[in-house]
Scaffold this motif. Structure first.
Motif, PDB file in Angstrom:
ATOM      1  N   ASP A  78      47.221 -28.593  -2.246  1.00  0.00           N
ATOM      2  CA  ASP A  78      47.406 -28.705  -3.568  1.00  0.00           C
ATOM      3  C   ASP A  78      46.598 -29.615  -4.147  1.00  0.00           C
ATOM      4  OD1 ASP A  78      49.511 -26.886  -3.314  1.00  0.00           O
ATOM      5  OD2 ASP A  78      51.138 -28.446  -3.567  1.00  0.00           O
ATOM      6  N   SER A  79      46.309 -30.640  -3.500  1.00  0.00           N
ATOM      7  CA  SER A  79      45.259 -31.899  -4.160  1.00  0.00           C
ATOM      8  C   SER A  79      43.875 -31.189  -4.173  1.00  0.00           C
ATOM      9  CB  SER A  79      45.349 -32.990  -3.276  1.00  0.00           C
ATOM     10  OG  SER A  79      44.639 -32.663  -2.322  1.00  0.00           O
ATOM     11  N   ARG A  80      43.389 -30.379  -3.370  1.00  0.00           N
ATOM     12  CA  ARG A  80      42.091 -29.761  -3.480  1.00  0.00           C
ATOM     13  C   ARG A  80      42.157 -28.778  -4.682  1.00  0.00           C
ATOM     14  NH1 ARG A  80      38.261 -30.703   1.380  1.00  0.00           N
ATOM     15  NH2 ARG A  80      38.776 -33.016   1.382  1.00  0.00           N
ATOM     16  N   PHE A  81      43.029 -27.761  -4.575  1.00  0.00           N
ATOM     17  CA  PHE A  81      42.925 -26.474  -5.459  1.00  0.00           C
ATOM     18  C   PHE A  81      43.950 -26.636  -6.694  1.00  0.00           C
ATOM     19  CE2 PHE A  81      41.786 -25.393  -0.710  1.00  0.00           C
ATOM     20  CZ  PHE A  81      40.472 -25.054  -1.151  1.00  0.00           C
ATOM     21  N   GLY A  82      45.056 -27.387  -6.457  1.00  0.00           N
ATOM     22  CA  GLY A  82      45.887 -27.598  -7.904  1.00  0.00           C
ATOM     23  C   GLY A  82      46.203 -26.677  -8.199  1.00  0.00           C
ATOM     24  N   ASP A  83      46.590 -25.459  -7.397  1.00  0.00           N
ATOM     25  CA  ASP A  83      47.271 -24.203  -8.432  1.00  0.00           C
ATOM     26  C   ASP A  83      48.861 -24.042  -7.957  1.00  0.00           C
ATOM     27  OD1 ASP A  83      47.197 -23.886  -5.711  1.00  0.00           O
ATOM     28  OD2 ASP A  83      46.024 -21.940  -5.655  1.00  0.00           O
ATOM     29  N   SER A  84      49.497 -25.225  -7.824  1.00  0.00           N
ATOM     30  CA  SER A  84      50.892 -25.006  -7.568  1.00  0.00           C
ATOM     31  C   SER A  84      51.519 -26.036  -8.484  1.00  0.00           C
ATOM     32  CB  SER A  84      51.187 -25.499  -6.104  1.00  0.00           C
ATOM     33  OG  SER A  84      51.446 -26.772  -6.324  1.00  0.00           O
ATOM     34  N   LYS A  85      52.819 -25.817  -8.846  1.00  0.00           N
ATOM     35  CA  LYS A  85      53.517 -26.676  -9.698  1.00  0.00           C
ATOM     36  C   LYS A  85      54.051 -28.063  -9.311  1.00  0.00           C
ATOM     37  CE  LYS A  85      55.513 -22.634 -12.371  1.00  0.00           C
ATOM     38  NZ  LYS A  85      55.381 -21.642 -11.379  1.00  0.00           N
ATOM     39  N   ARG A  86      53.688 -28.159  -7.862  1.00  0.00           N
ATOM     40  CA  ARG A  86      54.111 -29.461  -7.427  1.00  0.00           C
ATOM     41  C   ARG A  86      53.393 -30.732  -8.145  1.00  0.00           C
ATOM     42  NH1 ARG A  86      55.609 -25.997  -2.847  1.00  0.00           N
ATOM     43  NH2 ARG A  86      53.118 -25.528  -2.730  1.00  0.00           N
ATOM     44  N   ASP A  87      54.186 -31.689  -7.892  1.00  0.00           N
ATOM     45  CA  ASP A  87      53.164 -32.914  -8.346  1.00  0.00           C
ATOM     46  C   ASP A  87      52.669 -33.674  -7.163  1.00  0.00           C
ATOM     47  OD1 ASP A  87      52.405 -35.213  -9.285  1.00  0.00           O
ATOM     48  OD2 ASP A  87      54.417 -36.110  -9.970  1.00  0.00           O
ATOM     49  N   VAL A  88      51.319 -33.680  -7.056  1.00  0.00           N
ATOM     50  CA  VAL A  88      50.795 -34.299  -5.694  1.00  0.00           C
ATOM     51  C   VAL A  88      51.123 -35.615  -5.540  1.00  0.00           C
ATOM     52  CG1 VAL A  88      48.592 -34.432  -4.394  1.00  0.00           C
ATOM     53  CG2 VAL A  88      49.051 -32.265  -5.793  1.00  0.00           C
ATOM     54  N   SER A  89      51.384 -36.351  -6.613  1.00  0.00           N
ATOM     55  CA  SER A  89      51.341 -37.750  -6.446  1.00  0.00           C
ATOM     56  C   SER A  89      52.633 -38.057  -6.000  1.00  0.00           C
ATOM     57  CB  SER A  89      51.081 -38.502  -7.605  1.00  0.00           C
ATOM     58  OG  SER A  89      51.794 -38.193  -8.639  1.00  0.00           O
ATOM     59  N   ASN A  90      53.724 -37.186  -5.910  1.00  0.00           N
ATOM     60  CA  ASN A  90      55.009 -37.339  -5.717  1.00  0.00           C
ATOM     61  C   ASN A  90      55.292 -36.816  -4.371  1.00  0.00           C
ATOM     62  OD1 ASN A  90      57.750 -37.791  -5.339  1.00  0.00           O
ATOM     63  ND2 ASN A  90      58.349 -36.599  -6.983  1.00  0.00           N
ATOM     64  N   ILE A  91      55.247 -37.810  -3.293  1.00  0.00           N
ATOM     65  CA  ILE A  91      55.239 -37.386  -1.960  1.00  0.00           C
ATOM     66  C   ILE A  91      56.455 -36.534  -1.574  1.00  0.00           C
ATOM     67  CG2 ILE A  91      55.250 -38.177   0.760  1.00  0.00           C
ATOM     68  CD1 ILE A  91      53.350 -40.303  -0.210  1.00  0.00           C
ATOM     69  N   GLU A  92      57.606 -37.046  -2.228  1.00  0.00           N
ATOM     70  CA  GLU A  92      58.964 -36.555  -1.797  1.00  0.00           C
ATOM     71  C   GLU A  92      59.039 -34.982  -1.881  1.00  0.00           C
ATOM     72  OE1 GLU A  92      62.081 -39.011  -3.836  1.00  0.00           O
ATOM     73  OE2 GLU A  92      63.644 -37.481  -2.664  1.00  0.00           O
ATOM     74  N   GLU A  93      58.037 -34.473  -2.918  1.00  0.00           N
ATOM     75  CA  GLU A  93      58.085 -32.980  -3.105  1.00  0.00           C
ATOM     76  C   GLU A  93      57.748 -32.278  -1.739  1.00  0.00           C
ATOM     77  OE1 GLU A  93      57.145 -31.127  -6.314  1.00  0.00           O
ATOM     78  OE2 GLU A  93      57.385 -32.742  -7.796  1.00  0.00           O
ATOM     79  N   TYR A  94      56.847 -33.126  -0.972  1.00  0.00           N
ATOM     80  CA  TYR A  94      56.395 -32.442   0.275  1.00  0.00           C
ATOM     81  C   TYR A  94      57.088 -32.837   1.572  1.00  0.00           C
ATOM     82  CZ  TYR A  94      52.764 -31.619  -2.745  1.00  0.00           C
ATOM     83  OH  TYR A  94      52.014 -31.005  -3.628  1.00  0.00           O
ATOM     84  N   ILE A  95      58.222 -33.373   1.396  1.00  0.00           N
ATOM     85  CA  ILE A  95      59.105 -33.844   2.562  1.00  0.00           C
ATOM     86  C   ILE A  95      60.101 -32.483   2.682  1.00  0.00           C
ATOM     87  CG2 ILE A  95      61.081 -34.973   3.238  1.00  0.00           C
ATOM     88  CD1 ILE A  95      58.436 -36.714   3.270  1.00  0.00           C
ATOM     89  N   LYS A  96      60.159 -31.968   3.797  1.00  0.00           N
ATOM     90  CA  LYS A  96      61.021 -31.179   4.037  1.00  0.00           C
ATOM     91  C   LYS A  96      62.168 -31.471   5.214  1.00  0.00           C
ATOM     92  CE  LYS A  96      58.124 -26.954   3.446  1.00  0.00           C
ATOM     93  NZ  LYS A  96      57.132 -26.206   4.169  1.00  0.00           N
ATOM     94  N   MET A  97      63.187 -31.053   4.944  1.00  0.00           N
ATOM     95  CA  MET A  97      64.321 -31.507   5.792  1.00  0.00           C
ATOM     96  C   MET A  97      64.353 -30.628   7.176  1.00  0.00           C
ATOM     97  SD  MET A  97      65.881 -34.053   4.974  1.00  0.00           S
ATOM     98  CE  MET A  97      65.616 -35.353   3.656  1.00  0.00           C
TER      99      MET A  97
END
Lengths: 284, 396
Positions: A87-106
């Motif tokens: 995401d940080s390289r290509f930035g084509d998703s809706k996720r907020d790269v600076s918010n790590i919580e969005e990348y935590i999967k249970m």
């Protein structure tokens, strides 16, 4: 089998034959909020028990299949660094790269903790993993919470899951871990019990077939030097196979013929041994 | 409540912890336990953490709630009785068959082990009815059997237990086969031997560790860093030397056979040799001890890290071990006493054990057992002994 009135009590399920003793043990473990550790030969229904508890109490079932190289963190949560990098390289998703919580999967345990309803959490074959796995789990079991280091957040169990832990005794479990669990050993069912199990799985089976199949099955289990003895699972599959064969007649079993031996014995040496004994029997 | 019960469990060797006892108290105070049957299942599941102790638990339970004698008092007596019964059987099969309510031909089909099992079952029935069951063997006159043809053999599962009281269930001792004094089965041997496997990283670092590679790469902000690991290998070598000769080992053949079969299946690098009573100059690769000899001196060339497992009853005439021409076979007399060869083997392989199928309480009756114990750490060939031996072997 065991009929009681209260709602939140475990009484067995459609596909599982429960004995009274085990039902008591499950209920007391649930009441004491302690994990239940089940040991026993493969194929005695350890895993099936968790399924039937979930079905019976109408709770969702979450299964954690333990693998030999597994670390506990994987079961708790995963930090999906790869997607974040992407995401940080290509930035084509809706996720907020600076918010790590969005990348935590249970992970599975995490899912059970965050679930809105009480769940049944089956930790299958815990003995496969390192002793570290059990040791790390002690805290999680005690506190019913774990930390996500990356975002410095503590996940607490909203509802305490019903823990069912199974072990095939590949490794000894550590004493502190055992201390936190209730323990039960499921013995291999005797022929009578086996009949009930078969009846549950095949409600309209020919009784002559059951008799002969069970007799043959227990005879084959007696064979010496077989490394992996056929268990309930194999018997059920075998009966299914017999039923699917249009040429098969229960009489054949009584005569000593054993078709589909490969369903019962899955190691080539075992298969050879069983084959020998069957052939020897047929000659007489 | 039930403090005595707890301490009795502890005394007989069930590992019970105070914490679990408190849990049991919690269960009691919450009103979860309302009958003695409940207490039986609950206390077992809470206090006892291994099926190996279920049998002991059953005995203590029966003792505590029914006043049944504890194992220490009972075991020896029954053993002695069994022995006398077996003798009786050898002398007069017909009479015994009548007593047991069996046909003589049927009786002769049973192996001694089966007979003992059958007999024990009868004995137990008898004790239940009028507390002095042991009497009827001695006098032999009274008819022992009320209901014959009772389910012989097989382990019962709980499914059928609904109509029985907990004490009865406990008295049945259905977990006997799992107890640590119980017979060694393939499964239990396998369980014990598995501890011997130790996988350790070895060889060059030639396997990519994908997880750490990804982790480190991301940590570097996308700069690729590849992490290598060594592969895992089981490097344990095992030499198994089995005493397969002579009548003194005959009773133990099945259990040794099981051990041997399982060892072969478990370890890639296991070498099996045979000897009779003790080792002189040679061990044999063939069970007949005839065709493929191996000179013991060859062992200096074998990796000293190899684990040496000797299996034998270590019982022989003292001269066989001590005298310089001790061998009972003329052609293997070498001029060196066997005890020196054993010392040599033990020195070649510092990780060694001797497994003895004879129960350990009988060891000090045989002089050679004591002598060999000076050389090899000796363990009983039972589940407990095997586990002790394995932990001794894996120790650094």
């Amino acid at each position: 089998m065991n009929r009681r009135e209260e709602n939140k009590e475990f009484k067995g399920a459609t596909q599982y034959v429960l004995d009274d003793e085990l039902a008591k043990i499950v209920n007391i473990s649930m009441a004491l909020e302690m994990p239940l550790l089940l040991k026993g030969e493969p194929g005695t229904g350890k895993t099936m028990l968790a399924h039937s508890i979930a079905e019976n109490l109408k709770m969702p079932l979450i299964v954690l299949n333990v693998k030999s190289s597994m670390k506990l963190v994987e079961a708790l949560y995963q930090y999906d660094t790869l997607t974040r990098l992407n995401d940080s390289r290509f930035g084509d998703s809706k996720r907020d790269v600076s918010n790590i919580e969005e990348y935590i999967k249970m992970g599975k345990i995490g899912q059970a903790f965050t679930s809105d309803t009480r769940t049944v959490l089956l930790i299958d074959e815990i003995d496969k993993a390192d002793t570290d796995f059990q040791d790390d789990m002690l805290d999680v079991l005690d506190q019913m919470e774990f930390d996500i280091i990356e975002i410095d957040k503590t996940i607490r169990a909203k509802n305490r899951p019903v823990f069912i832990i199974t072990s095939n005794a590949k490794k000894n479990l550590s004493d502190p871990f055992l201390g936190r669990c209730n323990f039960h050993h499921i013995a291999f069912p005797d022929p009578k019990m086996m009949r009930k199990i078969i009846d549950v799985h095949f409600p309209d089976i020919d009784s002559m077939l059951t008799d002969n199949a069970i007799e043959t099955f227990y005879r084959l289990r007696e064979l010496d030097r077989v490394e992996k003895k056929p268990a309930t699972r194999e018997l059920i599959n075998w009966i299914r196979a017999l039923g699917a064969d249009p040429d098969f007649k229960p009489k054949k079993l009584a005569k000593g013929e054993v078709p589909f031996l490969g369903v019962l014995f899955k190691k080539s040496e075992d298969y050879g041994l069983a084959m020998q004994s069957v052939n020897r029997r047929r000659m007489f | 409540m039930f403090n005595n019960f707890f301490y009795t469990l502890k005394e007989v060797g069930v590992p019970v912890s105070p914490t679990s006892f408190l849990t049991l108290q919690k269960a009691l105070s919450k009103g979860l336990i309302n009958s003695i049957d409940d207490f039986y299942t609950s206390s077992r599941t809470i206090l006892v953490k291994g099926e190996r102790y279920f049998d002991l638990f059953d005995q203590v339970f029966a003792h505590h709630f029914q006043g049944v004698a504890l194992p220490e008092d009972m075991g020896l007596e029954v053993d002695a009785l069994l022995r006398s019964m077996l003798d009786e059987w050898l002398k007069n099969p017909k009479e015994l068959a009548d007593l047991l309510g069996m046909e003589e031909s049927e009786l002769s089909k049973l192996t001694p082990e089966e007979l003992i099992e059958y007999f024990k079952k009868r004995l137990k029935e008898q004790t239940e009815r009028h507390d002095g069951g042991s009497k009827w063997i001695g006098t032999g006159g009274t008819s022992p059997v009320g209901h014959s043809g009772n389910h012989p053999g097989g382990m019962r599962v709980g499914g059928v237990s609904r109509n029985k009281s907990a004490v009865k269930v406990a008295l049945e001792r259905r977990y006997k086969d799992y107890s640590h004094t119980g017979p060694l089965t393939q499964a239990t041997i396998g369980e014990a031997l598995k501890h011997l496997r130790n996988l350790i990283p070895s060889g060059p670092k030639d396997q990519v560790n994908i997880d750490s590679t990804i982790y480190n790469t991301i940590k570097n902000g996308g700069e690729i860093e590849i992490v290598f690991d060594r592969g895992l290998k089981d490097r344990l070598k095992v030499i198994l030397a089995i005493d397969n000769g002579g009548w003194s080992m005959d009773p133990f053949i099945p259990v040794v056979q099981t051990l041997f079969d399982y060892a072969r299946a478990q370890f890639k690098d296991v070498k099996t040799y045979f000897f009779h009573n003790t080792v002189y100059d040679t061990l044999w690769e063939d069970p007949a001890r005839h065709r493929k000899p191996l000179n013991v001196d060859e062992f200096v060339r074998v990796d000293p890290d190899t684990r040496l497992i000797m299996v034998g009853d270590a019982s022989m005439a003292p001269y066989e071990l001590m005298s310089s021409d001790g061998s009972i076979y003329v052609d293997t007399r070498s001029g060196r006493p066997s005890i020196e060869r054993l010392q040599f083997m033990a020195a070649s392989f510092p990780h060694n054990v001797w497994l003895n199928p004879v129960p350990s309480h009988m060891w000090h009756y045989t002089m050679t057992v004591d002598a060999i114990r000076q050389i090899f750490p000796m363990f009983e060939l039972s589940l407990d002994g095997l586990e002790g031996a394995i932990s001794h072997l894996v120790a650094k």
